[in-house]
Design a protein around this motif. Structure first.
Motif, PDB file in Angstrom:
ATOM      1  N   ALA A 235       0.835  -1.198   0.000  1.00  0.00           N
ATOM      2  CA  ALA A 235       0.000   0.000   0.000  1.00  0.00           C
ATOM      3  C   ALA A 235       0.868   1.244   0.000  1.00  0.00           C
ATOM      4  O   ALA A 235       2.045   1.207   0.387  1.00  0.00           O
ATOM      5  N   ASP A 236       0.296   2.347  -0.458  1.00  0.00           N
ATOM      6  CA  ASP A 236       0.945   3.661  -0.480  1.00  0.00           C
ATOM      7  C   ASP A 236       2.206   3.685  -1.348  1.00  0.00           C
ATOM      8  O   ASP A 236       3.089   4.527  -1.150  1.00  0.00           O
ATOM      9  N   LEU A 237       2.274   2.815  -2.343  1.00  0.00           N
ATOM     10  CA  LEU A 237       3.469   2.744  -3.181  1.00  0.00           C
ATOM     11  C   LEU A 237       3.671   3.987  -4.031  1.00  0.00           C
ATOM     12  O   LEU A 237       4.797   4.274  -4.466  1.00  0.00           O
ATOM     13  N   GLU A 238       2.595   4.721  -4.288  1.00  0.00           N
ATOM     14  CA  GLU A 238       2.718   5.921  -5.119  1.00  0.00           C
ATOM     15  C   GLU A 238       3.434   7.062  -4.399  1.00  0.00           C
ATOM     16  O   GLU A 238       3.869   8.032  -5.028  1.00  0.00           O
ATOM     17  N   PHE A 239       3.577   6.952  -3.087  1.00  0.00           N
ATOM     18  CA  PHE A 239       4.177   8.032  -2.301  1.00  0.00           C
ATOM     19  C   PHE A 239       5.684   7.805  -2.157  1.00  0.00           C
ATOM     20  O   PHE A 239       6.156   7.242  -1.172  1.00  0.00           O
ATOM     21  N   VAL A 240       6.407   8.236  -3.161  1.00  0.00           N
ATOM     22  CA  VAL A 240       7.870   8.158  -3.155  1.00  0.00           C
ATOM     23  C   VAL A 240       8.402   9.539  -2.793  1.00  0.00           C
ATOM     24  O   VAL A 240       8.178  10.507  -3.510  1.00  0.00           O
ATOM     25  N   GLN A 241       9.082   9.610  -1.678  1.00  0.00           N
ATOM     26  CA  GLN A 241       9.574  10.903  -1.210  1.00  0.00           C
ATOM     27  C   GLN A 241      10.888  11.255  -1.904  1.00  0.00           C
ATOM     28  O   GLN A 241      11.826  10.460  -1.922  1.00  0.00           O
ATOM     29  N   PHE A 242      10.916  12.445  -2.496  1.00  0.00           N
ATOM     30  CA  PHE A 242      12.132  12.971  -3.094  1.00  0.00           C
ATOM     31  C   PHE A 242      12.782  13.927  -2.099  1.00  0.00           C
ATOM     32  O   PHE A 242      12.134  14.862  -1.630  1.00  0.00           O
ATOM     33  N   HIS A 243      14.040  13.646  -1.764  1.00  0.00           N
ATOM     34  CA  HIS A 243      14.731  14.553  -0.849  1.00  0.00           C
ATOM     35  C   HIS A 243      14.970  15.868  -1.586  1.00  0.00           C
ATOM     36  O   HIS A 243      15.446  15.864  -2.722  1.00  0.00           O
ATOM     37  N   PRO A 244      14.661  17.003  -0.959  1.00  0.00           N
ATOM     38  CA  PRO A 244      14.776  18.278  -1.676  1.00  0.00           C
ATOM     39  C   PRO A 244      16.204  18.664  -2.038  1.00  0.00           C
ATOM     40  O   PRO A 244      16.421  19.323  -3.053  1.00  0.00           O
ATOM     41  N   THR A 245      17.173  18.253  -1.214  1.00  0.00           N
ATOM     42  CA  THR A 245      18.519  18.806  -1.378  1.00  0.00           C
ATOM     43  C   THR A 245      19.570  17.712  -1.543  1.00  0.00           C
ATOM     44  O   THR A 245      20.105  17.189  -0.563  1.00  0.00           O
ATOM     45  N   VAL A 246      19.843  17.401  -2.797  1.00  0.00           N
ATOM     46  CA  VAL A 246      20.933  16.502  -3.152  1.00  0.00           C
ATOM     47  C   VAL A 246      21.968  17.326  -3.903  1.00  0.00           C
ATOM     48  O   VAL A 246      21.621  18.180  -4.730  1.00  0.00           O
ATOM     49  N   LEU A 247      23.229  17.120  -3.616  1.00  0.00           N
ATOM     50  CA  LEU A 247      24.294  17.897  -4.235  1.00  0.00           C
ATOM     51  C   LEU A 247      24.242  17.755  -5.754  1.00  0.00           C
ATOM     52  O   LEU A 247      24.273  16.657  -6.293  1.00  0.00           O
ATOM     53  N   TYR A 248      24.158  18.891  -6.449  1.00  0.00           N
ATOM     54  CA  TYR A 248      24.102  18.892  -7.914  1.00  0.00           C
ATOM     55  C   TYR A 248      25.483  19.190  -8.481  1.00  0.00           C
ATOM     56  O   TYR A 248      26.078  20.228  -8.210  1.00  0.00           O
ATOM     57  N   THR A 249      25.965  18.264  -9.290  1.00  0.00           N
ATOM     58  CA  THR A 249      27.274  18.445  -9.935  1.00  0.00           C
ATOM     59  C   THR A 249      27.165  18.232 -11.440  1.00  0.00           C
ATOM     60  O   THR A 249      28.157  17.947 -12.101  1.00  0.00           O
ATOM     61  N   GLY A 250      25.951  18.377 -11.977  1.00  0.00           N
ATOM     62  CA  GLY A 250      25.707  18.138 -13.385  1.00  0.00           C
ATOM     63  C   GLY A 250      24.838  16.906 -13.560  1.00  0.00           C
ATOM     64  O   GLY A 250      24.571  16.170 -12.597  1.00  0.00           O
ATOM     65  N   PRO A 251      24.338  16.664 -14.762  1.00  0.00           N
ATOM     66  CA  PRO A 251      23.488  15.486 -15.021  1.00  0.00           C
ATOM     67  C   PRO A 251      24.216  14.211 -14.608  1.00  0.00           C
ATOM     68  O   PRO A 251      25.370  13.998 -14.958  1.00  0.00           O
ATOM     69  N   ALA A 252      23.542  13.386 -13.824  1.00  0.00           N
ATOM     70  CA  ALA A 252      24.182  12.173 -13.335  1.00  0.00           C
ATOM     71  C   ALA A 252      23.120  11.134 -13.015  1.00  0.00           C
ATOM     72  O   ALA A 252      21.942  11.449 -12.865  1.00  0.00           O
ATOM     73  N   VAL A 253      23.530   9.887 -12.930  1.00  0.00           N
ATOM     74  CA  VAL A 253      22.640   8.806 -12.544  1.00  0.00           C
ATOM     75  C   VAL A 253      23.269   8.062 -11.377  1.00  0.00           C
ATOM     76  O   VAL A 253      24.462   8.192 -11.089  1.00  0.00           O
ATOM     77  N   GLY A 254      22.429   7.264 -10.700  1.00  0.00           N
ATOM     78  CA  GLY A 254      22.922   6.505  -9.562  1.00  0.00           C
ATOM     79  C   GLY A 254      22.808   7.286  -8.267  1.00  0.00           C
ATOM     80  O   GLY A 254      22.095   8.286  -8.177  1.00  0.00           O
ATOM     81  N   ARG A 255      23.506   6.809  -7.235  1.00  0.00           N
ATOM     82  CA  ARG A 255      23.406   7.441  -5.927  1.00  0.00           C
ATOM     83  C   ARG A 255      24.122   8.784  -5.935  1.00  0.00           C
ATOM     84  O   ARG A 255      25.268   8.898  -6.355  1.00  0.00           O
ATOM     85  N   ARG A 256      23.405   9.815  -5.452  1.00  0.00           N
ATOM     86  CA  ARG A 256      23.953  11.159  -5.401  1.00  0.00           C
ATOM     87  C   ARG A 256      24.191  11.565  -3.943  1.00  0.00           C
ATOM     88  O   ARG A 256      23.461  11.136  -3.048  1.00  0.00           O
ATOM     89  N   PRO A 257      25.197  12.412  -3.654  1.00  0.00           N
ATOM     90  CA  PRO A 257      25.468  12.827  -2.278  1.00  0.00           C
ATOM     91  C   PRO A 257      24.313  13.636  -1.682  1.00  0.00           C
ATOM     92  O   PRO A 257      23.830  14.591  -2.290  1.00  0.00           O
ATOM     93  N   LEU A 258      23.895  13.252  -0.524  1.00  0.00           N
ATOM     94  CA  LEU A 258      22.799  13.915   0.180  1.00  0.00           C
ATOM     95  C   LEU A 258      23.320  15.125   0.944  1.00  0.00           C
ATOM     96  O   LEU A 258      24.422  15.107   1.492  1.00  0.00           O
TER      97      LEU A 258
END
Length: 532
Positions: A235-258
Motif C-alpha cells: 500500500a501507499d506505493l505511489e508516495f515516493v519521497q524525493f529529498h529536496p537537497t541533493v548535491l548537484y554536480t551536473g546530469p548524473a545517474v545513480g546514488r547522489r550525495p545527500l
C-alpha cells in the motif's frame, strides 16, 4: 528453482539495516536460530547513508512532548497516517533509542558534562529538521548518524550467522499458504533453500527505481516484490519521497550525495540563481517545510527559471565543517566550499513511504512472513515521511516483529512445500529508470503515467532470474508496474504524490490508502482501499 543446498533456521532475516539487525540480535538473544541474508557486505544497506538522525522525544527538551511529535508526524503525512501506529511507534521511541545506546551506539553529546546552551539538553545534542516543531533529532558524527548506528549493530552482530553475497529470490510456502522458507541465490548464481517457519523482510526501499537517487545500489525493491508474489499486499506505493537537497554536480545517474535537512534545521536557506529566497510564502515553516512541499517548490522554481538547480545558502552557519563533516567532504570533492559559496542542490528519489502492508508488530497477511523498516507500510508515514522518523521506525518495528515471531512459534505447519514458478516479468533496468524518472517522479499526469506504463510493458519479457541482477531487475519491473497503477488511480495531489492534472487534495473520494495485490496473471492491480 531446485535447491542445490538446504539449511534450517527458526527465523530468516533479509537485510542488515537498522530494522534487520535489531530484529536478528533480539531473536538470537531470545534463543532462536537466526540466519541473516544480505546481497552485499553486512554494512552496505541504506542505514549507513542516513545523515540527519533519529527523531525521538526523550523528555529533556522544554516544551516538547510525545504528543507534539505525533502531531508533527500526522501533519506531514497528509491525512493517510494510521494514527494508532503513529502513536505506538513514537511512544516506543525513547526505550528503543536507549537499547541502541546500550548496544554501543554513540550519539553526539554522549558523555558530555553540563547543559547544551542552545537546546537545553543535559546529554544528547539535538537538531531540528523540516516539519518538526522542536529540536528533537538526535545525531551522531555530526551528519553520520546512520553510519554510527550501523557500526554499533554490525559490531554487536558478529556472533550471528550472516550470509553475505546472497539475494533473496522468493518465499517458499506450504500447502496452507504459510511461509516455510526462503529461496536464495549466491553471488555466483548458485541456488539454495533456507527452511524456516518465519521470514522477516527488512530489505529497504526501491529508490533505484529512479535514475537519480540518494539510495545505495541495494535499494531495488526486492522485498516488496517478494512479498507481493507470496500473496501479501502492498500500500501507499505511489508516495515516493524525493529529498529536496541533493548535491548537484551536473546530469548524473545513480546514488547522489545527500545534503542533510539538518543543514536547513541549523539555519541555511534556499535561494534561486538570483539570490531570492523562494520558500518564503510557500509554507508557514518556509525553508523548514515538510519535504514534499520543499521538493515540489524547488522543482517548480527550476521550471519557472529554466535553471538546472537551486542553491542552499549555509554561508552564515558557524562551524559548518565540524557540524556537517560528510556534507562538507562531498562538497569539497566537487570543488564547492560551502563556507563561502551556496551549495547547488536538486531533488532526488529518497524514501518509499509505502511498502508491504504490515502492522507495527511486523505481521503481514501471509502467516510466517513479517516486514519491518522501509520495506513495510505500517501507516507511520502516510503520504509523506516526517524527517528522521525512518530510523526510529526501524528500531521499534524490528523489535516488535521478533516478539510476533516468538508468539507465533508452534503454529501448525505442513511439510509439503509449494515452490513458486520461476519465470517472472523482467524489463531492462535502464528503460524502467528512464521511464519512471521522466513520467512518474515529482509532478505526474495521466498522459505521462500512461506513457511510462506503455514503455515498461513493451520492454517486459518473461524470464527466470539466474543471478542478483536478474532478481533486482524483476523486482524493479514489478514495483514500477505497481507504482504506476497506484499513481494512475490516485487522481489528486497529496503529500509527495503530485498530480499536475489533479492539483487539489480530494478528501471525499481519495482519502484512503490504495492497496496493491497481484492478480491471477501475476500483475499488480489496485485491489481495494484501506482506511488510514
Amino acid at each position: 528453482m531446485s535447491a542445490r543446498w538446504e539449511a534450517g533456521a527458526d527465523l530468516v532475516v533479509v537485510g542488515t539495516g537498522v530494522a534487520g539487525l535489531t530484529a536478528a540480535l533480539d531473536a538470537a538473544e531470545a534463543g532462536l536460530r537466526v540466519v541473516v541474508v544480505t546481497k552485499d557486505g553486512v554494512a552496505e544497506g541504506s542505514t549507513r547513508w542516513a545523515q540527519g538522525g533519529v527523531a525521538v522525544v526523550l523528555g529533556d527538551i522544554a516544551g516538547d512532548s510525545i504528543e507534539a511529535h505525533v502531531a508533527d508526524t500526522l501533519a506531514a503525512g497528509g491525512g493517510l497516517n494510521d494514527a494508532a501506529a503513529v502513536a505506538e511507534i513514537i511512544a516506543a521511541g525513547p526505550a528503543a533509542v536507549q537499547r541502541l545506546r546500550a548496544r554501543g551506539a554513540l550519539f553526539d553529546g554522549d558523555g558530555a558534562r553540563g547543559v547544551d546552551p542552545r537546546h537545553g539538553s543535559p546529554t544528547l545534542d539535538r537538531t531540528r529538521e523540516g516539519g518538526h516543531s522542536a529540536f528533537r533529532v538526535v545525531h551522531a558524527g555530526g551528519d553520520a548518524t546512520g553510519a554510527e548506528i550501523e557500526r554499533a549493530l554490525v559490531e554487536a552482530a558478529r556472533s550471528l550467522t550472516i550470509l553475505t553475497g546472497h539475494v533473496a529470490v522468493d518465499a517458499v510456502r506450504d500447502v496452507s499458504g504459510a511461509v516455510a522458507g526462503l529461496q536464495v541465490l549466491d553471488d555466483r548464481g548458485r541456488p539454495g533453500l533456507l527452511r524456516a517457519p518465519a521470514v522477516l523482510l527488512a530489505s529497504g526501499g526501491y529508490g533505484q527505481l529512479y535514475a537519480s537517487t540518494t539510495n545505495p545500489a541495494t535499494s531495488t525493491g526486492d522485498g516488496v516484490a517478494l512479498a507481493l508474489r507470496a500473496g501479501a499486499a502492498a500500500a501507499d506505493l505511489e508516495f515516493v519521497q524525493f529529498h529536496p537537497t541533493v548535491l548537484y554536480t551536473g546530469p548524473a545517474v545513480g546514488r547522489r550525495p545527500l545534503v542533510t535537512e539538518a543543514v536547513r534545521g541549523e539555519g541555511a536557506v534556499l535561494r534561486d540563481r538570483t539570490g531570492t529566497r523562494f520558500m518564503v510564502g510557500q509554507h508557514p515553516l518556509a525553508d523548514l517545510a515538510p519535504r514534499d512541499v520543499v521538493a515540489a517548490a524547488i522543482t517548480r522554481r527550476m521550471a519557472e527559471t529554466g535553471a538546472d538547480c537551486m542553491y542552499l545558502d549555509a554561508t552564515g552557519l558557524d562551524g559548518f565543517a565540524a557540524r556537517f563533516p560528510t556534507v562538507y567532504a562531498s562538497c569539497r570533492a566537487a570543488g564547492i566550499d560551502p563556507v563561502r559559496d551556496p551549495i547547488p542542490v536538486t531533488p532526488a528519489a529518497h524514501y518509499a513511504c509505502g511498502g508491504v502492508v504490515a502492522g507495527v508488530d511486523g505481521r503481514t497477511a501471509v502467516p510466517g512472513l513479517y516486514a519491518a523498516g522501509e520495506v513495510a507500510r505500517t501507516g507511520l508515514h502516510g503520504a509523506n515521511r516526517l524527517a528522521s522518523n525512518s530510523l526510529l521506525e526501524g528500531l521499534v518495528t524490528g523489535e516488535r516483529a521478533v516478539r510476533s515471531v516468538l508468539e507465533d512459534r508452534g503454529l501448525p505447519r505442513s511439510a509439503e512445500l509449494v515452490v513458486p514458478a520461476p519465470a517472472v516479468g523482467v524489463a531492462q533496468r535502464g528503460i524502467v529508470q528512464r521511464a519512471m524518472s521522466a513520467f512518474a517522479a515529482i509532478g505526474r499526469d495521466a498522459t505521462g503515467l500512461a506513457t511510462a506504463s506503455d514503455v515498461v510493458e513493451s520492454a517486459t519479457l518473461l524470464a527466470t532470474p539466474l543471478d542478483r541482477t536478474g532478481v533486482e531487475d524483476a523486482a524493479l519491473t514489478l514495483i514500477a508496474q505497481a507504482v504506476l497503477a497506484a499513481a494512475g488511480t490516485r487522481r489528486e495531489t497529496r503529500g509527495c504524490h503530485v498530480r499536475t492534472d489533479f492539483p487539489e487534495r480530494d478528501d471525499v473520494w481519495q482519502k484512503e490508502s490504495l492497496v496493491i495485490t497481484l492478480d491471477e496473471a501475476g500483475r499488480p492491480a489496485v485491489a481495494q482501499a484501506v482506511a488510514a
